[in-house]
Design a protein around this motif. Sequence first.
Motif, mmCIF file in Angstrom:
data_model
loop_
_atom_site.group_PDB
_atom_site.id
_atom_site.type_symbol
_atom_site.label_atom_id
_atom_site.label_comp_id
_atom_site.label_asym_id
_atom_site.label_seq_id
_atom_site.Cartn_x
_atom_site.Cartn_y
_atom_site.Cartn_z
ATOM 1 N N ARG A 120 0.731 -1.095 0.054
ATOM 2 C CA ARG A 120 0.003 -0.171 -0.030
ATOM 3 C C ARG A 120 1.007 1.348 -0.066
ATOM 4 O O ARG A 120 1.776 1.296 0.910
ATOM 5 C CB ARG A 120 -0.775 0.037 1.121
ATOM 6 N N ASN A 141 0.697 5.571 0.063
ATOM 7 C CA ASN A 141 -0.194 6.892 0.398
ATOM 8 C C ASN A 141 0.772 7.853 -0.355
ATOM 9 O O ASN A 141 1.992 8.005 0.069
ATOM 10 C CB ASN A 141 -0.114 6.800 1.863
ATOM 11 N N TYR A 145 1.065 11.798 -0.209
ATOM 12 C CA TYR A 145 0.499 12.933 0.412
ATOM 13 C C TYR A 145 1.421 14.234 0.358
ATOM 14 O O TYR A 145 2.653 14.075 0.016
ATOM 15 C CB TYR A 145 0.322 12.657 2.085
ATOM 16 N N ASP A 168 -5.442 5.906 9.416
ATOM 17 C CA ASP A 168 -5.813 4.760 8.421
ATOM 18 C C ASP A 168 -5.220 3.424 8.661
ATOM 19 O O ASP A 168 -5.956 2.457 8.672
ATOM 20 C CB ASP A 168 -5.816 5.272 6.899
ATOM 21 N N SER A 194 -2.740 9.299 7.343
ATOM 22 C CA SER A 194 -2.528 8.076 6.697
ATOM 23 C C SER A 194 -2.121 6.997 7.791
ATOM 24 O O SER A 194 -2.290 5.781 7.717
ATOM 25 C CB SER A 194 -1.247 8.103 5.712
#
Length: 147
Positions: free
Chosen positions: A71, A73, A75, A136, A133
């Motif tokens: 995964r 992220n 940002y 999450d 993040s």
Amino acid sequence: MTYKQPVSVLVVIHTPECKVLLIERRDFANAWQSVTGSREGDEALAETARREVCEETGIDAALYRLDDWQRVNEYEIYEVWRHRYAPGVTTNAEHVFSLEVPAELPVTLSPGEHGRYRWVDWSQAAEMVFSPSNADAIRMLPVRTGH
């Protein structure tokens, strides 16, 4: 000046019962987080994760199960930290990992980087961290671990 790469890891360290290790930044009051850090050179991301865990907590990640969540992220880098990156770099790619340890281990913090640590239940940890993040990832932990 050597700039940081805009490629980093986030490592959620947890027990089998989903107690999560949080560390508090020294340069950002009351900013709790999981282990984070930028890749150095061309090291593999799993190596970045192991290195950062050791540098920030003293935990030898090679002794435990490191899980690459596959995964990423994307940002925007907080303005306060942009000077660490090359001019014009404004976004970062954060690769998510978790590290399961058998119990709430003692931690040796990097004194220049972090001031305190706490082991807390995953739901409380998700509320404490400053990064969306990070929150999450912590909220996904029970599903990923089967708890």
